[in-house]
Design a protein around this motif. Structure first.
Motif, mmCIF file in Angstrom:
data_model
loop_
_atom_site.group_PDB
_atom_site.id
_atom_site.type_symbol
_atom_site.label_atom_id
_atom_site.label_comp_id
_atom_site.label_asym_id
_atom_site.label_seq_id
_atom_site.Cartn_x
_atom_site.Cartn_y
_atom_site.Cartn_z
ATOM 1 N N TYR A 57 0.834 -1.204 0.000
ATOM 2 C CA TYR A 57 0.000 0.000 0.000
ATOM 3 C C TYR A 57 0.868 1.254 0.000
ATOM 4 C CZ TYR A 57 -3.435 3.439 1.670
ATOM 5 O OH TYR A 57 -4.233 4.540 1.820
ATOM 6 N N CYS A 58 1.934 1.261 0.786
ATOM 7 C CA CYS A 58 2.858 2.405 0.796
ATOM 8 C C CYS A 58 3.470 2.600 -0.586
ATOM 9 C CB CYS A 58 3.958 2.188 1.831
ATOM 10 S SG CYS A 58 3.393 2.296 3.544
ATOM 11 N N GLU A 59 3.816 1.497 -1.243
ATOM 12 C CA GLU A 59 4.366 1.592 -2.592
ATOM 13 C C GLU A 59 3.338 2.171 -3.561
ATOM 14 O OE1 GLU A 59 6.170 -1.206 -6.181
ATOM 15 O OE2 GLU A 59 5.364 -2.134 -4.365
ATOM 16 N N THR A 60 2.107 1.720 -3.445
ATOM 17 C CA THR A 60 1.043 2.218 -4.324
ATOM 18 C C THR A 60 0.821 3.713 -4.133
ATOM 19 O OG1 THR A 60 -0.083 0.091 -4.495
ATOM 20 C CG2 THR A 60 -1.432 2.037 -4.837
ATOM 21 N N LEU A 61 0.886 4.176 -2.901
ATOM 22 C CA LEU A 61 0.742 5.612 -2.645
ATOM 23 C C LEU A 61 1.870 6.401 -3.308
ATOM 24 C CD1 LEU A 61 -0.309 5.705 1.127
ATOM 25 C CD2 LEU A 61 -1.773 6.007 -0.883
ATOM 26 N N CYS A 62 3.042 5.782 -3.421
ATOM 27 C CA CYS A 62 4.198 6.472 -4.009
ATOM 28 C C CYS A 62 4.186 6.466 -5.533
ATOM 29 C CB CYS A 62 5.498 5.827 -3.519
ATOM 30 S SG CYS A 62 5.827 6.084 -1.776
ATOM 31 N N ASN A 63 3.807 5.332 -6.130
ATOM 32 C CA ASN A 63 3.950 5.250 -7.595
ATOM 33 C C ASN A 63 2.705 4.780 -8.342
ATOM 34 O OD1 ASN A 63 3.831 2.457 -7.231
ATOM 35 N ND2 ASN A 63 6.025 2.127 -7.513
ATOM 36 N N GLY A 64 1.601 4.548 -7.634
ATOM 37 C CA GLY A 64 0.357 4.182 -8.314
ATOM 38 C C GLY A 64 0.304 2.756 -8.824
ATOM 39 N N ARG A 65 1.192 1.890 -8.335
ATOM 40 C CA ARG A 65 1.173 0.495 -8.766
ATOM 41 C C ARG A 65 -0.162 -0.160 -8.426
ATOM 42 N NH1 ARG A 65 0.855 -3.616 -6.086
ATOM 43 N NH2 ARG A 65 1.304 -2.429 -4.197
ATOM 44 N N GLN A 66 -0.682 -0.961 -9.351
ATOM 45 C CA GLN A 66 -1.948 -1.646 -9.123
ATOM 46 C C GLN A 66 -1.769 -2.808 -8.147
ATOM 47 O OE1 GLN A 66 -0.545 -1.530 -12.268
ATOM 48 N NE2 GLN A 66 -1.648 0.191 -13.139
ATOM 49 N N PHE A 67 -2.742 -3.019 -7.293
ATOM 50 C CA PHE A 67 -2.814 -4.249 -6.504
ATOM 51 C C PHE A 67 -3.438 -5.327 -7.385
ATOM 52 C CE2 PHE A 67 -2.250 -1.816 -2.609
ATOM 53 C CZ PHE A 67 -1.749 -2.750 -1.707
ATOM 54 N N VAL A 68 -2.834 -6.503 -7.418
ATOM 55 C CA VAL A 68 -3.433 -7.656 -8.093
ATOM 56 C C VAL A 68 -3.400 -8.811 -7.095
ATOM 57 C CG1 VAL A 68 -3.367 -9.238 -10.046
ATOM 58 C CG2 VAL A 68 -2.631 -6.858 -10.348
ATOM 59 N N PHE A 69 -4.559 -9.104 -6.513
ATOM 60 C CA PHE A 69 -4.678 -10.164 -5.513
ATOM 61 C C PHE A 69 -5.154 -11.439 -6.198
ATOM 62 C CE2 PHE A 69 -6.954 -12.559 -2.210
ATOM 63 C CZ PHE A 69 -6.010 -12.584 -1.198
ATOM 64 N N LEU A 70 -4.578 -12.565 -5.812
ATOM 65 C CA LEU A 70 -4.938 -13.866 -6.389
ATOM 66 C C LEU A 70 -5.480 -14.769 -5.292
ATOM 67 C CD1 LEU A 70 -2.647 -16.098 -8.634
ATOM 68 C CD2 LEU A 70 -3.830 -17.035 -6.667
ATOM 69 N N THR A 71 -6.629 -15.367 -5.569
ATOM 70 C CA THR A 71 -7.151 -16.396 -4.675
ATOM 71 C C THR A 71 -7.871 -17.459 -5.498
ATOM 72 O OG1 THR A 71 -8.310 -16.756 -2.572
ATOM 73 C CG2 THR A 71 -9.400 -15.308 -4.177
ATOM 74 N N HIS A 72 -8.411 -18.463 -4.818
ATOM 75 C CA HIS A 72 -9.076 -19.583 -5.490
ATOM 76 C C HIS A 72 -10.377 -19.912 -4.759
ATOM 77 C CE1 HIS A 72 -4.700 -20.064 -5.920
ATOM 78 N NE2 HIS A 72 -4.908 -20.682 -7.077
ATOM 79 N N PRO A 73 -11.466 -20.148 -5.468
ATOM 80 C CA PRO A 73 -12.695 -20.602 -4.797
ATOM 81 C C PRO A 73 -12.512 -21.891 -4.007
ATOM 82 C CG PRO A 73 -13.183 -19.878 -7.024
ATOM 83 C CD PRO A 73 -11.684 -19.888 -6.900
ATOM 84 N N ASN A 74 -11.546 -22.746 -4.421
ATOM 85 C CA ASN A 74 -11.350 -23.998 -3.677
ATOM 86 C C ASN A 74 -10.676 -23.786 -2.325
ATOM 87 O OD1 ASN A 74 -8.830 -23.403 -4.707
ATOM 88 N ND2 ASN A 74 -8.440 -25.439 -5.551
ATOM 89 N N GLU A 75 -10.265 -22.556 -2.028
ATOM 90 C CA GLU A 75 -9.757 -22.238 -0.690
ATOM 91 C C GLU A 75 -10.905 -22.019 0.295
ATOM 92 O OE1 GLU A 75 -6.290 -19.536 -0.442
ATOM 93 O OE2 GLU A 75 -6.617 -19.217 -2.591
ATOM 94 N N PHE A 76 -12.118 -21.866 -0.225
ATOM 95 C CA PHE A 76 -13.270 -21.512 0.603
ATOM 96 C C PHE A 76 -14.309 -22.628 0.650
ATOM 97 C CE2 PHE A 76 -11.204 -17.794 -1.066
ATOM 98 C CZ PHE A 76 -11.048 -16.984 0.048
ATOM 99 N N ILE A 77 -13.853 -23.864 0.447
ATOM 100 C CA ILE A 77 -14.758 -25.015 0.489
ATOM 101 C C ILE A 77 -14.392 -25.929 1.662
ATOM 102 C CG2 ILE A 77 -15.149 -24.944 -2.000
ATOM 103 C CD1 ILE A 77 -13.260 -27.327 -2.294
ATOM 104 N N ASP A 78 -15.381 -26.670 2.130
ATOM 105 C CA ASP A 78 -15.190 -27.633 3.212
ATOM 106 C C ASP A 78 -15.477 -29.022 2.647
ATOM 107 O OD1 ASP A 78 -14.838 -25.816 5.691
ATOM 108 O OD2 ASP A 78 -16.643 -25.010 4.744
ATOM 109 N N GLU A 79 -14.427 -29.722 2.257
ATOM 110 C CA GLU A 79 -14.605 -31.054 1.674
ATOM 111 C C GLU A 79 -14.000 -32.119 2.574
ATOM 112 O OE1 GLU A 79 -12.520 -31.616 -2.050
ATOM 113 O OE2 GLU A 79 -10.946 -30.210 -1.487
ATOM 114 N N GLU A 80 -14.237 -33.371 2.228
ATOM 115 C CA GLU A 80 -13.764 -34.483 3.052
ATOM 116 C C GLU A 80 -12.355 -34.892 2.647
ATOM 117 O OE1 GLU A 80 -14.872 -36.276 -0.732
ATOM 118 O OE2 GLU A 80 -15.832 -34.770 0.553
ATOM 119 N N ARG A 81 -11.588 -35.372 3.613
ATOM 120 C CA ARG A 81 -10.251 -35.884 3.327
ATOM 121 C C ARG A 81 -10.350 -37.359 2.948
ATOM 122 N NH1 ARG A 81 -4.976 -34.390 4.814
ATOM 123 N NH2 ARG A 81 -5.705 -32.813 6.302
ATOM 124 N N GLU A 82 -9.810 -37.712 1.781
ATOM 125 C CA GLU A 82 -9.868 -39.101 1.313
ATOM 126 C C GLU A 82 -8.747 -39.946 1.902
ATOM 127 O OE1 GLU A 82 -9.681 -38.947 -2.919
ATOM 128 O OE2 GLU A 82 -11.838 -38.623 -3.153
#
Length: 300
Positions: free
Chosen positions: A212-237
């Protein structure tokens, strides 16, 4: 920019599993879409062709809510990574995945992210030939590549530009005059991604503050990466960790250690952690862009 890679990877079971796609469809996607609606987020969802063919409704549900649909290649199989396939096979995979998604949503798909962010230097030329305009596979100055596959080629991340840039036609890691816009995944040593957010929430917040400090200085875009499979509750095989790497060191770091770290704060437990991140940007009046919107801004 909030970006989501959608695939059939089971984090808990450490393998590709079609059944995991059902959990992504019924849990992961609805949970993320509702959270994004709450905070006024317009995101980009990168789908593998495999999961899109299995569950086309998963693609439509994001598209109907105004999010961008992008390609995540045809498959997430390690042996079919874009940094090991020859150019003609890369092109075939790109065209097939693009066509699958366009047939589902009825509009052009222009954005791409490689599975496991694995690309080779000459990738912009193949992307252009396949009809893509923007890529988000580079992660400038990210330093945890030894815990993932394709680590040697990912060393190029260390010298890649930090702000979005049009790449060289023969080197995706350098600025040039190709038609491919590269939107680097945010990192500053540590990556700013969902996995790291779950593994080390406090350290992730420090990383975000530095960015965020860097973005305030030079306007660099934030690009966040996540996955829908991080938000699931599945069974362990099984408790057995599948070996995908031939080299023992790569197996130890990329399979064993990585798996043990990645299972922390999975499923519903990840939602409040992620919501804290979205609140940070909402409270500071950030504008949430899709990859396509960033490309259109840069071409003006």
């Amino acid at each position: 920019m909030i970006t989501n890679d959608v695939e059939t990877t089971s984090i808990l079971n450490h393998k590709l599993r079609d059944k995991t796609g059902e959990y992504v469809l019924n849990q992961g996607m609805p949970r993320l879409l509702d959270l994004y609606e709450k905070y006024g987020v317009k995101a980009t969802f990168f789908y593998t062709g495999h999961i899109a063919k299995l569950y086309p409704e998963m693609v439509k549900m994001a598209h109907r809510r105004g999010h961008e649909v992008g390609s995540h290649g045809l498959t997430h199989e390690v042996e079919k990574a874009f940094d090991v396939m020859p150019p003609e096979e890369q092109l075939s995979h790109l065209k097939q995945s693009k066509q699958i998604l366009e047939d589902i949503i009825g509009e052009e798909v222009v954005s791409f992210r490689a599975p496991a962010a694995r690309v080779d230097k000459a990738f912009p030329k193949v992307l252009q030939e396949a009809g893509f305009k923007i890529d988000s596979s580079v992660s400038s100055q990210r330093m945890d590549m030894m815990f993932s596959f394709g680590a040697l080629k990912k060393l190029n991340w260390l010298t890649a530009p930090r702000k979005a840039y049009f790449a060289q036609e023969d080197n995706i890691f350098r600025k040039g005059d190709s038609e491919i816009l590269e939107a680097p995944i945010s990192a500053i040593g540590f990556p700013y991604i969902g996995t790291f957010m779950r593994i080390a929430p406090m350290l992730n917040r420090l990383t975000r503050r530095l960015l965020y400090c860097e973005t305030l200085c030079n306007g660099r875009q934030f690009v966040f990466l996540t996955h829908p499979n991080e938000f699931i509750d599945e069974e362990r095989e099984t408790d057995e960790i599948q070996r995908r790497a031939k080299n023992y060191i790569a197996y130890l770091l990329g399979d064993v250690v990585r798996h043990k770290l990645k299972v922390k704060n999975l499923g519903e437990k990840a939602l409040p952690i992620y919501e804290h991140e979205l609140k940070f940007f909402k409270e500071r009046n950030f504008k949430f862009l899709t990859c396509r919107e960033l490309y259109e801004m840069k071409k003006q």
